[in-house]
Design a protein around this motif. Sequence first.
Motif, PDB file in Angstrom:
ATOM      1  N   TYR A  39       0.487   3.545  -3.141  1.00 14.03           N
ATOM      2  CA  TYR A  39      -0.410   4.681  -2.895  1.00 14.03           C
ATOM      3  C   TYR A  39       0.216   5.827  -2.115  1.00 14.03           C
ATOM      4  O   TYR A  39      -0.282   6.942  -2.167  1.00 14.03           O
ATOM      5  CB  TYR A  39      -1.673   4.207  -2.157  1.00 14.03           C
ATOM      6  CG  TYR A  39      -2.521   3.259  -2.988  1.00 14.03           C
ATOM      7  CD1 TYR A  39      -3.445   3.760  -3.914  1.00 14.03           C
ATOM      8  CD2 TYR A  39      -2.383   1.887  -2.868  1.00 14.03           C
ATOM      9  CE1 TYR A  39      -4.215   2.901  -4.691  1.00 14.03           C
ATOM     10  CE2 TYR A  39      -3.145   1.020  -3.638  1.00 14.03           C
ATOM     11  CZ  TYR A  39      -4.061   1.527  -4.548  1.00 14.03           C
ATOM     12  OH  TYR A  39      -4.817   0.681  -5.326  1.00 14.03           O
TER      13      TYR A  39
ATOM     14  N   ASP B 160      -4.531  -5.986  -5.356  1.00 10.83           N
ATOM     15  CA  ASP B 160      -4.640  -4.577  -4.964  1.00 10.83           C
ATOM     16  C   ASP B 160      -4.735  -4.427  -3.449  1.00 10.83           C
ATOM     17  O   ASP B 160      -5.622  -4.995  -2.801  1.00 10.83           O
ATOM     18  CB  ASP B 160      -5.856  -3.933  -5.637  1.00 10.83           C
ATOM     19  CG  ASP B 160      -5.930  -2.455  -5.284  1.00 10.83           C
ATOM     20  OD1 ASP B 160      -4.924  -1.744  -5.501  1.00 10.83           O
ATOM     21  OD2 ASP B 160      -6.966  -2.033  -4.729  1.00 10.83           O
ATOM     22  N   SER B 161      -3.819  -3.641  -2.897  1.00 10.66           N
ATOM     23  CA  SER B 161      -3.730  -3.500  -1.447  1.00 10.66           C
ATOM     24  C   SER B 161      -4.862  -2.644  -0.883  1.00 10.66           C
ATOM     25  O   SER B 161      -5.297  -2.835   0.247  1.00 10.66           O
ATOM     26  CB  SER B 161      -2.384  -2.884  -1.071  1.00 10.66           C
ATOM     27  OG  SER B 161      -2.198  -1.660  -1.763  1.00 10.66           O
ATOM     28  N   LYS B 162      -5.342  -1.690  -1.678  1.00  3.66           N
ATOM     29  CA  LYS B 162      -6.338  -0.748  -1.172  1.00  3.66           C
ATOM     30  C   LYS B 162      -7.666  -1.455  -0.890  1.00  3.66           C
ATOM     31  O   LYS B 162      -8.243  -1.288   0.187  1.00  3.66           O
ATOM     32  CB  LYS B 162      -6.544   0.372  -2.204  1.00  3.66           C
ATOM     33  CG  LYS B 162      -7.185   1.622  -1.664  1.00  3.66           C
ATOM     34  CD  LYS B 162      -6.791   2.835  -2.517  1.00  3.66           C
ATOM     35  CE  LYS B 162      -7.378   4.112  -1.958  1.00  3.66           C
ATOM     36  NZ  LYS B 162      -8.701   4.397  -2.517  1.00  3.66           N
TER      37      LYS B 162
ATOM     38  N   GLU C 165       2.032  -9.149  -0.892  1.00  9.41           N
ATOM     39  CA  GLU C 165       2.421  -7.821  -1.369  1.00  9.41           C
ATOM     40  C   GLU C 165       2.584  -7.773  -2.891  1.00  9.41           C
ATOM     41  O   GLU C 165       3.040  -6.768  -3.447  1.00  9.41           O
ATOM     42  CB  GLU C 165       3.716  -7.363  -0.682  1.00  9.41           C
ATOM     43  CG  GLU C 165       5.005  -8.069  -1.112  1.00  9.41           C
ATOM     44  CD  GLU C 165       5.282  -9.345  -0.339  1.00  9.41           C
ATOM     45  OE1 GLU C 165       4.306 -10.044   0.009  1.00  9.41           O
ATOM     46  OE2 GLU C 165       6.454  -9.660  -0.093  1.00  9.41           O
TER      47      GLU C 165
ATOM     48  N   LEU D  69      -7.267  -3.543   2.250  1.00  7.30           N
ATOM     49  CA  LEU D  69      -7.233  -2.833   3.534  1.00  7.30           C
ATOM     50  C   LEU D  69      -8.608  -2.259   3.884  1.00  7.30           C
ATOM     51  O   LEU D  69      -8.986  -2.202   5.060  1.00  7.30           O
ATOM     52  CB  LEU D  69      -6.159  -1.739   3.513  1.00  7.30           C
ATOM     53  CG  LEU D  69      -4.708  -2.262   3.501  1.00  7.30           C
ATOM     54  CD1 LEU D  69      -3.715  -1.105   3.395  1.00  7.30           C
ATOM     55  CD2 LEU D  69      -4.405  -3.101   4.744  1.00  7.30           C
TER      56      LEU D  69
ATOM     57  N   TYR E 250       0.849  -1.204   0.000  1.00  9.52           N
ATOM     58  CA  TYR E 250       0.000   0.000   0.000  1.00  9.52           C
ATOM     59  C   TYR E 250       0.883   1.252   0.000  1.00  9.52           C
ATOM     60  O   TYR E 250       0.621   2.221  -0.734  1.00  9.52           O
ATOM     61  CB  TYR E 250      -0.905  -0.047   1.230  1.00  9.52           C
ATOM     62  CG  TYR E 250      -1.860   1.109   1.370  1.00  9.52           C
ATOM     63  CD1 TYR E 250      -2.888   1.309   0.442  1.00  9.52           C
ATOM     64  CD2 TYR E 250      -1.757   1.993   2.442  1.00  9.52           C
ATOM     65  CE1 TYR E 250      -3.782   2.368   0.583  1.00  9.52           C
ATOM     66  CE2 TYR E 250      -2.645   3.050   2.594  1.00  9.52           C
ATOM     67  CZ  TYR E 250      -3.656   3.236   1.655  1.00  9.52           C
ATOM     68  OH  TYR E 250      -4.533   4.282   1.804  1.00  9.52           O
TER      69      TYR E 250
END
Lengths: 416, 416
Positions: A159, A385-387, A380, A390, A155
């Motif tokens: 981002y 997609d990390s967003k 990772e 989370l 993230y």
Amino acid sequence: MSKVLVIGCGNVGSVGLHKMAQHPKTFSEIHMVGRTIKKCENVRDSIKEKTNGKVNLQIHPGNVRDNAFFSELIKKIQPALIINFGSTYDDLVVMDACLEHNVNYIDTACYEDPEKYGFSYELQLAKNEEFQKKNLLAIVGAGFDPGVTNIFSAYARDYLFDSIDTIDILDCNGGSKNEEIKFAPNFDPEMNLRELILPIKFWKDGAWQKRGRLIDEDAVFFDFDFPETGVFTPYLMYHEELETIPTHIPELKRARFWMTFSKSYLTYLRILYEVGLVRIDTIDYNGTAVIPVRFLKMLLPKAEDFNKTYIGKTNIGNIISGTKDGKKKVIYIYNVCDHAEAFKETGGNAVGYTAAVPAVVCAKLMLEGQWHGTGVKNAEDKLLDSKIFLEELAKNGLGWSVQTLKDLPEALKKDY
Amino acid sequence: MSKVLVIGCGNVGSVGLHKMAQHPKTFSEIHMVGRTIKKCENVRDSIKEKTNGKVNLQIHPGNVRDNAFFSELIKKIQPALIINFGSTYDDLVVMDACLEHNVNYIDTACYEDPEKYGFSYELQLAKNEEFQKKNLLAIVGAGFDPGVTNIFSAYARDYLFDSIDTIDILDCNGGSKNEEIKFAPNFDPEMNLRELILPIKFWKDGAWQKRGRLIDEDAVFFDFDFPETGVFTPYLMYHEELETIPTHIPELKRARFWMTFSKSYLTYLRILYEVGLVRIDTIDYNGTAVIPVRFLKMLLPKAEDFNKTYIGKTNIGNIISGTKDGKKKVIYIYNVCDHAEAFKETGGNAVGYTAAVPAVVCAKLMLEGQWHGTGVKNAEDKLLDSKIFLEELAKNGLGWSVQTLKDLPEALKKDY
């Protein structure tokens, strides 16, 4: 509407199953396989009660290492996904079964060979092409740490930063057990003690730096005031995340992992190690081969012995420095989890809760098609997609905060 | 010219056998019974070498708890005396065999029930009349402590004082093992650890006073400069002597026992205890019943692992206060024994040497007719003259000194 097969119903598996039962649309049919039927039944009954009878887990007693049994079970159930909360010793056999029967795969910790100290994703990642060929996705190490700490890093990479210099992962268990519990590892004592005696290393300028062991008198530590948790003492150690994060953030100059311990805890660890109780070879006890660390495990308190009165919080997160829009930037991204609240919701403590919920969130994103792709991936990986992860994580009981720091804490500026 | 049968050839038995071999006139035929034939052979070979082939022990492999075997063996050998250097668990069965086959008996430590913590001479002394009826003599607890410390008390009673007020027995092991040996109990770890976790008590004004445990934070200790040995820290504990000395010195106002430990040693002890490794019940390890303290014993260093490089001295003795010719009198009577010298002479360390040699001296006095009588006796019994024992002891490598003190050391004036 997906069928899932879950392995393990200990402190982690129990939480995962409770959490899945909160999403009956996604996890429409939950099967569990475990060696201790009583434990499975307890989890099933607890979930039945908590969902007013709406969710009824299906129990399949047995051992996933029994190939005939496990193969037959997968054929019968035909799950879309297997979530492995069981022993990391079984990671490879379960992945092989997934390949054989075309099932996606998630686990929460890196494979270990029971006969050797240490862990590595190498043998799991080596199955990448096979999973790709079969159009299957496997996410490995998808607990909190490893798992969310990898995704915090992703993230930040995707981002929050243009370029990352350093990552320090800080794992604090600020919990207090009742006074009769003198020594109890944070999770499965066998796995935990094996990990804590490993040689320490961290990533620096493209190479591994070695720094003794946690039980050495000159172990590296500092005091740190963890948000919402209190002042505890993180010690430098080696942990799963460090193996793969540098691959996915190639510009990274330094990556370290820290875990909090009390002096007393490390004294127990040192003495048990020195006496030989963390040994993994066999000792002949009147003709029976006994493995010391497994015998020790039988003597140590179990999570069920202290979960009811376990109070305090865990705080796990990353302090990350780098550059954004040409300026130096330092952030601290972390989650705080409360032992008593986790227990109330799921019967597990915050250690189990933080390990299990991320895997359930991964499973949810995978089954709902929000995460897709093929191959064997670490959490990772840019593919995932990390967003959205989370955001979903926060909706599932593991909120997280991002603080912008003026600078790295003094103790983290040093190289040691 | 007597035949003796010796049980056990560990660190204590080995020393005893070497010492007996130095008196071939008294111990004209030495038989040994032991479970580990290799150990027996090593002792036999060492003695053969040290006596230029003159003394050849006869080995009988087997277990004294195997009644048919042991009974047959005694019938075949017809020994005048059995000396039991083996497990104290076997004291009663060996005494019963002595009664059955009309053999005298000596051991070096009080009977213990393997399934209960604690020790007591009660069941051994209960055989007094039976031994008397058969015209046999049994001397129980005839090592150094218990044993010589009882005889030091008897010597004070019979030769140095008109009346005794207090006895403090101080057992100091001032030895240093090589650095790799982090934790090794002074003798058989199972017996030693069982003893060290017992509730502490001492004799005062006709009653037992309780004082917690050695592993408690408020354990009672003081620093003391032991003659020829150095400054060490004796801790208050309970020990075999205390059970019987008050019976034989009825005017005694206070009797205590102290043993030296390092802080580190007690930390190991506390942690091993707290983790459950001193437990004597059984744990189910995959279907095998494993007793934690016996499993721990298998992991700990053996005397043979460190004896070669063991240096320093033991100092064991009694500080005794009372009255002589109407005047207050305080004496300190003690022996100093050197680990390296003991090893050179016998292959055992000073702990084994001090435990074994007194039993051999008892045996010598008994077989030579200098000590006689019938029944089951503790070493401080009036029947057994302390003076001839102590003279013979000094001739056999365990010299002793008597210092007259101006007063009790400050730390021993207190009652705690």
